[in-house]
Design a protein around this motif. Structure first.
Motif, short mmCIF file in Angstrom:
data_model
loop_
_atom_site.label_atom_id
_atom_site.label_comp_id
_atom_site.label_asym_id
_atom_site.label_seq_id
_atom_site.Cartn_x
_atom_site.Cartn_y
_atom_site.Cartn_z
N ALA A 1 0.82 -1.21 0.00
CA ALA A 1 0.00 0.00 0.00
C ALA A 1 0.85 1.26 0.00
O ALA A 1 0.54 2.23 -0.72
CB ALA A 1 -0.93 0.00 1.20
N THR A 2 1.90 1.29 0.80
CA THR A 2 2.72 2.50 0.84
C THR A 2 3.54 2.67 -0.43
O THR A 2 3.77 3.80 -0.88
CB THR A 2 3.66 2.50 2.06
OG1 THR A 2 4.46 1.31 2.07
CG2 THR A 2 2.85 2.57 3.35
N GLU A 3 3.96 1.57 -1.05
CA GLU A 3 4.65 1.67 -2.33
C GLU A 3 3.69 2.19 -3.41
O GLU A 3 4.06 3.00 -4.26
CB GLU A 3 5.22 0.30 -2.74
CG GLU A 3 6.43 -0.13 -1.95
CD GLU A 3 7.68 0.67 -2.31
OE1 GLU A 3 8.47 0.23 -3.16
OE2 GLU A 3 7.87 1.77 -1.74
N ALA A 4 2.45 1.70 -3.37
CA ALA A 4 1.45 2.16 -4.34
C ALA A 4 1.15 3.64 -4.16
O ALA A 4 1.06 4.40 -5.13
CB ALA A 4 0.18 1.34 -4.20
N ALA A 5 1.00 4.07 -2.90
CA ALA A 5 0.70 5.47 -2.63
C ALA A 5 1.86 6.36 -3.07
O ALA A 5 1.65 7.45 -3.64
CB ALA A 5 0.42 5.67 -1.15
N TRP A 6 3.07 5.91 -2.83
CA TRP A 6 4.25 6.68 -3.24
C TRP A 6 4.32 6.78 -4.76
O TRP A 6 4.60 7.84 -5.32
CB TRP A 6 5.50 6.00 -2.68
CG TRP A 6 6.75 6.81 -2.78
CD1 TRP A 6 6.98 8.06 -2.28
CD2 TRP A 6 7.97 6.40 -3.42
NE1 TRP A 6 8.26 8.46 -2.55
CE2 TRP A 6 8.90 7.47 -3.25
CE3 TRP A 6 8.38 5.25 -4.08
CZ2 TRP A 6 10.19 7.41 -3.74
CZ3 TRP A 6 9.68 5.19 -4.58
CH2 TRP A 6 10.57 6.26 -4.41
N THR A 7 4.03 5.68 -5.45
CA THR A 7 4.06 5.66 -6.91
C THR A 7 2.97 6.58 -7.48
O THR A 7 3.22 7.37 -8.40
CB THR A 7 3.85 4.23 -7.43
OG1 THR A 7 4.92 3.40 -6.97
CG2 THR A 7 3.82 4.20 -8.96
N VAL A 8 1.76 6.46 -6.95
CA VAL A 8 0.63 7.24 -7.46
C VAL A 8 0.84 8.73 -7.22
O VAL A 8 0.63 9.56 -8.12
CB VAL A 8 -0.69 6.78 -6.81
CG1 VAL A 8 -1.81 7.77 -7.10
CG2 VAL A 8 -1.06 5.39 -7.29
N THR A 9 1.27 9.11 -6.03
CA THR A 9 1.40 10.54 -5.71
C THR A 9 2.55 11.19 -6.47
O THR A 9 2.46 12.37 -6.85
CB THR A 9 1.59 10.76 -4.21
OG1 THR A 9 2.70 9.96 -3.73
CG2 THR A 9 0.34 10.35 -3.44
N ARG A 10 3.61 10.46 -6.72
CA ARG A 10 4.70 11.01 -7.54
C ARG A 10 4.24 11.22 -8.98
O ARG A 10 4.51 12.25 -9.59
CB ARG A 10 5.92 10.08 -7.52
CG ARG A 10 6.73 10.13 -6.23
CD ARG A 10 8.01 9.35 -6.37
NE ARG A 10 7.72 7.96 -6.74
CZ ARG A 10 8.54 7.18 -7.44
NH1 ARG A 10 9.70 7.66 -7.87
NH2 ARG A 10 8.22 5.94 -7.72
N ALA A 11 3.54 10.21 -9.52
CA ALA A 11 3.04 10.33 -10.88
C ALA A 11 2.00 11.44 -11.01
O ALA A 11 1.92 12.12 -12.04
CB ALA A 11 2.45 9.00 -11.33
N SER A 12 1.21 11.64 -9.96
CA SER A 12 0.17 12.67 -10.00
C SER A 12 0.77 14.05 -10.20
O SER A 12 0.23 14.87 -10.96
CB SER A 12 -0.65 12.63 -8.72
OG SER A 12 -1.43 11.45 -8.65
N ILE A 13 1.86 14.33 -9.54
CA ILE A 13 2.51 15.63 -9.69
C ILE A 13 2.92 15.86 -11.14
O ILE A 13 2.74 16.95 -11.70
CB ILE A 13 3.72 15.74 -8.75
CG1 ILE A 13 3.25 15.91 -7.30
CG2 ILE A 13 4.63 16.90 -9.15
CD1 ILE A 13 4.34 16.02 -6.29
N GLN A 14 3.43 14.83 -11.79
CA GLN A 14 3.83 14.96 -13.19
C GLN A 14 2.61 15.11 -14.10
O GLN A 14 2.61 15.93 -15.03
CB GLN A 14 4.65 13.75 -13.59
CG GLN A 14 5.96 13.62 -12.83
CD GLN A 14 6.71 12.34 -13.16
OE1 GLN A 14 6.20 11.48 -13.86
NE2 GLN A 14 7.92 12.21 -12.63
#
Length: 330
Positions: A274-287
């Protein structure tokens, strides 16, 4: 429809109603007094004998997921985990539960650190230190682990600790001949509960971040058409949805496994995924948000900070993999 199917349907309806009411409540920016007084969220996981509602970890997970989506700025997660970690059969633990249920007492958990406990009369004397303790400064009681058991410390020395996520404070707990009382004999279970709580909150963070991103792609236009019509962006969002759904499955499996032997592996695995997914999603969201995503004032940065903090708290990905290998006997 069988009785079992009817019961399952009724439970799903209750969970949907809980999610809807909690999400609406968090959207108002409710303070701690309203959160504990009107909805009684701190009493959710505490048994009815001690002033709570006796809900399961599944209901707790629903609340924490919505808290993550709202980036709730309150000690709900830490107080909930502190209450869940207590053994109500021990007098010192039982005496704390009513105040935790009412929200009159804020709890925190200090599980990753170095601590020794030695008997002293009816209690114990604790020496040690713990870094990155969530909500330590506001806590009236800190549940401390010596690696085997848990002890309640009600007058700890807390040193403020700067953190990336300004929506939730952290502190360093210093114990020097600090008086404490035994409140549980299973420190590993407390760690599993913290893992499950952080996992549930993290999928809420990821879901909210992705929702903001998708809305932006649907409304922002380039070359006269919405960004959401570009195939490359659609594929990237689809990949993020897959990451999130995998995390959701792992988290809800872990929450339902509470109280079974599987929880010891399901909880840290859920936290890892879950934390890896959240980190991946939130980084991609900024881009994906483009120029607006790189402004500090945008919620995208707040989601990223919470996701990053949760990823490192209570064991980073490397530590969690080692724990899982150890528990699997590999």
């Amino acid at each position: 429809m069988t009785l079992e199917q009817e019961q399952k349907q009724e439970q799903e309806q209750e969970h949907a109603a809980l999610r809807e009411s909690v999400a609406a409540f968090f959207s108002t920016g409710a303070d701690w007094g309203r959160l504990t007084g009107e909805l009684g969220l701190t009493a959710l996981a505490i048994g009815e004998d001690h002033g709570g509602f006796g809900a399961s970890l599944v209901e707790v997970g629903i609340v924490l997921e919505e808290a993550g989506a709202a980036l709730l700025h309150s000690p709900l997660l830490s107080t909930t985990v502190a209450a869940l970690a207590l053994d109500p059969d021990l007098p010192a633990a039982a005496s704390l539960l009513p105040a935790l249920a009412a929200g009159d007492l804020i709890g925190a958990v200090a599980l990753d650190g170095s601590c020794t406990a030695r008997p002293d009369g009816d209690g114990f004397v604790l020496d040690g230190s713990f870094a990155h303790v969530l909500d330590a400064e506001s806590a009236g009681v800190v549940i401390v682990s010596d690696g085997t058991a848990l002890y309640a410390v009600t007058d700890p020395e807390i040193r403020p600790q700067p953190t990336l996520d300004q929506t939730r404070g952290q502190g360093t707990l210093v114990l020097w001949e600090a008086p404490g009382h035994l409140v549980a004999r299973d420190a590993a279970r407390a760690q599993d509960l913290l893992h499950a709580a952080l996992a549930a909150e993290s999928i809420g963070v990821a879901r909210a971040s992705l929702r903001v991103t998708v809305e932006h792609l649907r409304t922002r236009e380039q070359f006269g058409v919405p960004l959401a019509t570009f195939q490359a962006l659609r594929h990237r969002v689809a990949d993020l949805h897959v990451h999130l759904e995998q995390a959701v499955s792992s988290v809800w499996y872990a929450l339902r496994a509470a109280g079974t032997s599987e929880f010891a592996t399901a909880a840290p695995l859920a936290k890892l995924i879950a934390t890896e997914a959240a980190w991946t999603v939130t980084r991609a969201s900024i881009q994906l948000l483009g120029g607006i995503g790189f402004t500090w004032e945008h919620d995208a940065h707040r989601f990223l900070k919470r996701a990053t903090a949760n990823r490192l708290l209570a064991g980073d990905p490397v530590a969690l993999r080692r724990l899982l290998l150890s528990r699997a006997g590999l």
